[in-house]
Design a protein around this motif. Structure first.
Motif, PDB file in Angstrom:
ATOM      1  N   ARG A 136      72.563  40.545  24.753  1.00 37.68           N
ATOM      2  CA  ARG A 136      73.020  39.288  25.352  1.00 37.68           C
ATOM      3  C   ARG A 136      73.798  39.575  26.615  1.00 37.68           C
ATOM      4  O   ARG A 136      74.391  40.640  26.757  1.00 37.68           O
ATOM      5  N   ILE A 137      73.829  38.602  27.515  1.00 36.78           N
ATOM      6  CA  ILE A 137      74.682  38.727  28.699  1.00 36.78           C
ATOM      7  C   ILE A 137      76.131  38.618  28.261  1.00 36.78           C
ATOM      8  O   ILE A 137      76.466  37.742  27.467  1.00 36.78           O
ATOM      9  N   THR A 138      76.972  39.483  28.807  1.00 35.44           N
ATOM     10  CA  THR A 138      78.398  39.369  28.511  1.00 35.44           C
ATOM     11  C   THR A 138      79.138  38.947  29.786  1.00 35.44           C
ATOM     12  O   THR A 138      78.615  39.070  30.885  1.00 35.44           O
ATOM     13  N   GLU A 139      80.354  38.480  29.565  1.00 35.40           N
ATOM     14  CA  GLU A 139      81.176  37.998  30.684  1.00 35.40           C
ATOM     15  C   GLU A 139      81.509  39.112  31.676  1.00 35.40           C
ATOM     16  O   GLU A 139      81.789  38.863  32.830  1.00 35.40           O
ATOM     17  N   ASP A 140      81.506  40.359  31.184  1.00 35.55           N
ATOM     18  CA  ASP A 140      81.901  41.451  32.075  1.00 35.55           C
ATOM     19  C   ASP A 140      80.712  42.037  32.841  1.00 35.55           C
ATOM     20  O   ASP A 140      80.844  43.064  33.490  1.00 35.55           O
ATOM     21  N   ASP A 141      79.555  41.373  32.766  1.00 33.20           N
ATOM     22  CA  ASP A 141      78.398  41.830  33.538  1.00 33.20           C
ATOM     23  C   ASP A 141      78.736  41.794  35.035  1.00 33.20           C
ATOM     24  O   ASP A 141      79.130  40.754  35.562  1.00 33.20           O
ATOM     25  N   LEU A 142      78.563  42.935  35.689  1.00 34.29           N
ATOM     26  CA  LEU A 142      78.869  43.035  37.121  1.00 34.29           C
ATOM     27  C   LEU A 142      78.116  42.026  37.960  1.00 34.29           C
ATOM     28  O   LEU A 142      78.556  41.648  39.028  1.00 34.29           O
ATOM     29  N   ARG A 143      76.919  41.627  37.480  1.00 35.36           N
ATOM     30  CA  ARG A 143      76.089  40.740  38.299  1.00 35.36           C
ATOM     31  C   ARG A 143      76.404  39.265  38.097  1.00 35.36           C
ATOM     32  O   ARG A 143      75.814  38.410  38.750  1.00 35.36           O
ATOM     33  N   ALA A 144      77.342  38.957  37.192  1.00 33.08           N
ATOM     34  CA  ALA A 144      77.788  37.564  37.056  1.00 33.08           C
ATOM     35  C   ALA A 144      78.413  37.148  38.387  1.00 33.08           C
ATOM     36  O   ALA A 144      79.108  37.936  39.031  1.00 33.08           O
ATOM     37  N   GLU A 145      78.169  35.919  38.787  1.00 33.82           N
ATOM     38  CA  GLU A 145      78.605  35.477  40.118  1.00 33.82           C
ATOM     39  C   GLU A 145      80.114  35.672  40.316  1.00 33.82           C
ATOM     40  O   GLU A 145      80.560  36.139  41.365  1.00 33.82           O
ATOM     41  N   HIS A 146      80.907  35.354  39.277  1.00 28.48           N
ATOM     42  CA  HIS A 146      82.369  35.447  39.414  1.00 28.48           C
ATOM     43  C   HIS A 146      82.848  36.903  39.475  1.00 28.48           C
ATOM     44  O   HIS A 146      83.973  37.167  39.901  1.00 28.48           O
ATOM     45  N   ARG A 147      82.015  37.851  39.040  1.00 27.73           N
ATOM     46  CA  ARG A 147      82.365  39.274  39.161  1.00 27.73           C
ATOM     47  C   ARG A 147      81.830  39.861  40.474  1.00 27.73           C
ATOM     48  O   ARG A 147      82.476  40.662  41.133  1.00 27.73           O
ATOM     49  N   LEU A 148      80.607  39.465  40.826  1.00 27.72           N
ATOM     50  CA  LEU A 148      79.928  40.094  41.959  1.00 27.72           C
ATOM     51  C   LEU A 148      80.548  39.703  43.299  1.00 27.72           C
ATOM     52  O   LEU A 148      80.690  40.548  44.186  1.00 27.72           O
ATOM     53  N   GLY A 149      80.934  38.443  43.447  1.00 30.37           N
ATOM     54  CA  GLY A 149      81.541  37.992  44.707  1.00 30.37           C
ATOM     55  C   GLY A 149      82.758  38.827  45.101  1.00 30.37           C
ATOM     56  O   GLY A 149      82.793  39.417  46.183  1.00 30.37           O
ATOM     57  N   PRO A 150      83.750  38.934  44.198  1.00 26.56           N
ATOM     58  CA  PRO A 150      84.926  39.751  44.497  1.00 26.56           C
ATOM     59  C   PRO A 150      84.604  41.243  44.659  1.00 26.56           C
ATOM     60  O   PRO A 150      85.213  41.922  45.487  1.00 26.56           O
ATOM     61  N   LEU A 151      83.652  41.749  43.869  1.00 24.62           N
ATOM     62  CA  LEU A 151      83.259  43.155  43.987  1.00 24.62           C
ATOM     63  C   LEU A 151      82.708  43.440  45.384  1.00 24.62           C
ATOM     64  O   LEU A 151      83.086  44.418  46.038  1.00 24.62           O
ATOM     65  N   LEU A 152      81.843  42.561  45.859  1.00 23.24           N
ATOM     66  CA  LEU A 152      81.286  42.715  47.208  1.00 23.24           C
ATOM     67  C   LEU A 152      82.393  42.574  48.259  1.00 23.24           C
ATOM     68  O   LEU A 152      82.466  43.372  49.193  1.00 23.24           O
ATOM     69  N   ALA A 153      83.258  41.589  48.072  1.00 21.38           N
ATOM     70  CA  ALA A 153      84.338  41.353  49.039  1.00 21.38           C
ATOM     71  C   ALA A 153      85.253  42.564  49.158  1.00 21.38           C
ATOM     72  O   ALA A 153      85.757  42.870  50.240  1.00 21.38           O
ATOM     73  N   GLY A 154      85.441  43.281  48.056  1.00 27.59           N
ATOM     74  CA  GLY A 154      86.284  44.462  48.073  1.00 27.59           C
ATOM     75  C   GLY A 154      85.572  45.698  48.592  1.00 27.59           C
ATOM     76  O   GLY A 154      86.159  46.775  48.670  1.00 27.59           O
ATOM     77  N   SER A 155      84.301  45.550  48.931  1.00 23.56           N
ATOM     78  CA  SER A 155      83.486  46.691  49.359  1.00 23.56           C
ATOM     79  C   SER A 155      82.943  46.527  50.770  1.00 23.56           C
ATOM     80  O   SER A 155      82.022  47.236  51.173  1.00 23.56           O
ATOM     81  N   GLY A 156      83.479  45.546  51.509  1.00 24.79           N
ATOM     82  CA  GLY A 156      83.052  45.373  52.896  1.00 24.79           C
ATOM     83  C   GLY A 156      81.948  44.356  53.104  1.00 24.79           C
ATOM     84  O   GLY A 156      81.369  44.283  54.186  1.00 24.79           O
ATOM     85  N   TRP A 157      81.666  43.549  52.071  1.00 30.27           N
ATOM     86  CA  TRP A 157      80.593  42.559  52.153  1.00 30.27           C
ATOM     87  C   TRP A 157      81.142  41.156  51.909  1.00 30.27           C
ATOM     88  O   TRP A 157      82.157  40.989  51.244  1.00 30.27           O
ATOM     89  N   ARG A 158      80.413  40.163  52.377  1.00 29.17           N
ATOM     90  CA  ARG A 158      80.727  38.767  52.070  1.00 29.17           C
ATOM     91  C   ARG A 158      79.478  38.136  51.452  1.00 29.17           C
ATOM     92  O   ARG A 158      78.421  38.073  52.089  1.00 29.17           O
ATOM     93  N   MET A 159      79.588  37.712  50.197  1.00 31.83           N
ATOM     94  CA  MET A 159      78.417  37.137  49.526  1.00 31.83           C
ATOM     95  C   MET A 159      78.070  35.790  50.150  1.00 31.83           C
ATOM     96  O   MET A 159      78.935  34.945  50.306  1.00 31.83           O
ATOM     97  N   GLU A 160      76.809  35.624  50.477  1.00 28.31           N
ATOM     98  CA  GLU A 160      76.334  34.414  51.152  1.00 28.31           C
ATOM     99  C   GLU A 160      75.511  33.512  50.262  1.00 28.31           C
ATOM    100  O   GLU A 160      75.488  32.308  50.457  1.00 28.31           O
ATOM    101  N   ALA A 161      74.769  34.121  49.345  1.00 30.03           N
ATOM    102  CA  ALA A 161      73.881  33.334  48.484  1.00 30.03           C
ATOM    103  C   ALA A 161      73.734  34.058  47.158  1.00 30.03           C
ATOM    104  O   ALA A 161      73.813  35.285  47.099  1.00 30.03           O
ATOM    105  N   TYR A 162      73.542  33.276  46.096  1.00 35.14           N
ATOM    106  CA  TYR A 162      73.440  33.849  44.758  1.00 35.14           C
ATOM    107  C   TYR A 162      72.431  33.039  43.962  1.00 35.14           C
ATOM    108  O   TYR A 162      72.560  31.824  43.836  1.00 35.14           O
ATOM    109  N   THR A 163      71.425  33.706  43.440  1.00 34.52           N
ATOM    110  CA  THR A 163      70.408  33.057  42.615  1.00 34.52           C
ATOM    111  C   THR A 163      70.223  33.878  41.350  1.00 34.52           C
ATOM    112  O   THR A 163      70.006  35.094  41.432  1.00 34.52           O
ATOM    113  N   ASP A 164      70.320  33.235  40.206  1.00 35.26           N
ATOM    114  CA  ASP A 164      70.053  33.923  38.945  1.00 35.26           C
ATOM    115  C   ASP A 164      69.230  32.978  38.079  1.00 35.26           C
ATOM    116  O   ASP A 164      69.757  32.106  37.413  1.00 35.26           O
ATOM    117  N   GLU A 165      67.910  33.139  38.152  1.00 34.51           N
ATOM    118  CA  GLU A 165      67.017  32.306  37.340  1.00 34.51           C
ATOM    119  C   GLU A 165      66.073  33.242  36.600  1.00 34.51           C
ATOM    120  O   GLU A 165      66.049  34.440  36.865  1.00 34.51           O
TER     121      GLU A 165
END
Length: 199
Positions: free
Chosen positions: A158-187
């Motif tokens: 099952r997907i867990t809340e701590d999955d790195l690719r969850a939008e609420h995890r990935l946005g800050p992870l990218l922001a802390g790595s020199g990136w700005r997330m622009e779009a997110y699709t998970d279907e």
């Protein structure tokens, strides 16, 4: 999931010869994701963790003959399969660790990474290394041909809340790595996060 290098190499090394046969219908999804990344004619682009090189032909189509296409992977067997499939004609293959790329800082316009983030041993540092090789304003696509829920189901979990690719995890992870997330699709049919290299 494999994390350290030896395990990643063994995991993908054992599966390389059957990889394309297992996922034969992914081509159009790769092409569509490359189109959203939007490399332009003459651009220099990298497929990070390129595997059997499925993104290389659409990347080459996008950047044209004047452009530069690199494919980097840690697993020799995957690169062998890329050559066997003729995809080395679309780009230069590098046996290289995406955590330490043999690429000049700011040399690239865009990075495409399919299925990579789950295998990064140190996601923040590793995404920072991808940022290093991209010019300010350059772009990153984190792609997977199935979404998180479908992938988890395929792997019997099952997907867990701590999955790195969850939008609420990935946005800050990218922001802390020199990136700005622009779009997110998970279907079900795909996962795609697009980010821009911050100045």
């Amino acid at each position: 999931m494999p994390h350290d290098h030896t395990h990643v190499r063994e995991f993908f090394g054992e599966r390389a010869a059957r990889w394309d046969a297992r996922f034969p219908d992914d081509g159009p999804a790769y092409a569509a994701a490359v189109a959203e990344l939007g490399p332009r004619p003459g651009d220099a682009v990298l497929d990070a963790g390129c595997g059997t090189g499925r993104a290389l032909p659409p990347l080459r189509d996008a950047v044209g003959r004047e452009g530069t296409v690199l494919g980097a992977d840690l697993t020799p067997e995957m690169l062998t399969e890329a050559v066997r499939a003729g995809r080395h004609r679309a780009g230069r293959l590098l046996l290289a660790d995406v955590a330490r790329l043999p690429v000049r800082s700011g040399a690239l316009d865009a990075v495409f990474a399919a299925g990579l983030i789950a295998h990064l041993p140190h996601p923040r540092e590793n995404l920072r290394e991808l940022a290093r090789v991209v010019r300010p304003g350059g772009r990153l696509a984190l792609f997977h041909p199935v979404g998180r829920a479908a992938l988890a189901a395929r792997q019997g979990r099952r997907i867990t809340e701590d999955d790195l690719r969850a939008e609420h995890r990935l946005g800050p992870l990218l922001a802390g790595s020199g990136w700005r997330m622009e779009a997110y699709t998970d279907e079900d049919t795909r996962f795609l996060a697009l980010a821009v290299r911050a100045d």
